[in-house]
Design a protein around this motif. Structure first.
Motif, short mmCIF file in Angstrom:
data_model
loop_
_atom_site.label_atom_id
_atom_site.label_comp_id
_atom_site.label_asym_id
_atom_site.label_seq_id
_atom_site.Cartn_x
_atom_site.Cartn_y
_atom_site.Cartn_z
N ASP A 1 0.83 -1.20 0.00
CA ASP A 1 0.00 0.00 0.00
C ASP A 1 0.87 1.26 0.00
O ASP A 1 0.61 2.20 -0.74
N ALA A 2 1.92 1.26 0.82
CA ALA A 2 2.82 2.43 0.87
C ALA A 2 3.49 2.65 -0.48
O ALA A 2 3.63 3.79 -0.93
N ILE A 3 3.89 1.57 -1.13
CA ILE A 3 4.53 1.68 -2.45
C ILE A 3 3.54 2.24 -3.47
O ILE A 3 3.84 3.18 -4.20
N LEU A 4 2.36 1.67 -3.51
CA LEU A 4 1.36 2.11 -4.49
C LEU A 4 0.94 3.56 -4.27
O LEU A 4 0.66 4.28 -5.24
N LYS A 5 0.91 3.99 -3.03
CA LYS A 5 0.54 5.38 -2.70
C LYS A 5 1.74 6.33 -2.77
O LYS A 5 1.57 7.54 -2.61
N ARG A 6 2.94 5.77 -2.98
CA ARG A 6 4.19 6.55 -3.00
C ARG A 6 4.34 7.30 -1.67
O ARG A 6 4.78 8.44 -1.63
N ASP A 7 4.03 6.62 -0.59
CA ASP A 7 4.19 7.17 0.76
C ASP A 7 5.59 6.80 1.25
O ASP A 7 5.79 5.78 1.90
N TYR A 8 6.55 7.65 0.89
CA TYR A 8 7.95 7.34 1.15
C TYR A 8 8.26 7.27 2.64
O TYR A 8 9.04 6.41 3.06
#
Length: 157
Positions: free
Chosen positions: A63-70
């Motif tokens: 989810d973090a990757i898909l949302k680009r939540d670095y």
């Protein structure tokens, strides 16, 4: 298994990449490293969610990757230098990523860094509890010596 807490977890604005985070983020980091190859970047961009299934990721990591939540990627074990490869795949500079992660514009971020970085005042701990460094018993601070000109230099005109 819950991650063991450390004193350095109280440092604001960062997640220390230690051995626990290294193990936790192995899947994130291997995914990011895969983006070094052009064919992998193309496959990822064609179907991101499907491509991520090749890696041992938790649902939170995917989810973090898909949302680009670095910031969340770092919290979940991503290494900043590996996650930057995802930003590069999206056409972003490291300066852009750092600005996004700090909630500032690229120019504001660059100016802050050129001025010496973020002030430590108000940024010493997340909890607000700051332990003062222990003084070594019996040690007095050394006095600074005044700088003197060397003889060879003072003879010059």
């Amino acid at each position: 298994m819950a991650r063991e807490q450390h004193d350095y977890d109280d440092i604001p604005g960062t997640y220390v990449f230690d051995q626990d985070r290294s193990r936790q983020g192995f899947g994130i980091n291997m995914f990011c490293m895969s983006l070094m190859k052009d064919e992998n970047r193309k496959a990822f961009k064609a179907n991101e969610a499907e491509y991520l299934k090749k890696f041992n990721l938790t649902p939170e990591q995917a989810d973090a990757i898909l949302k680009r939540d670095y910031n969340r990627m770092l919290e979940l074990g991503g290494n900043i230098y590996f996650t930057a490869k995802l930003g590069a795949t999206d056409g972003h500079s490291f300066r852009h990523l750092a600005a996004v992660m700090t909630g500032s514009s690229q120019d504001d971020y660059a100016n802050m860094m050129l001025a010496g970085g973020r002030s430590v005042e108000g940024n010493r701990s997340r909890s607000g509890k700051v332990a003062k460094p222990a003084k070594k018993p019996g040690k007095k601070p050394a006095k600074a010596k005044a700088k003197t000109r060397s003889k060879s230099r003072s003879k010059r005109g």
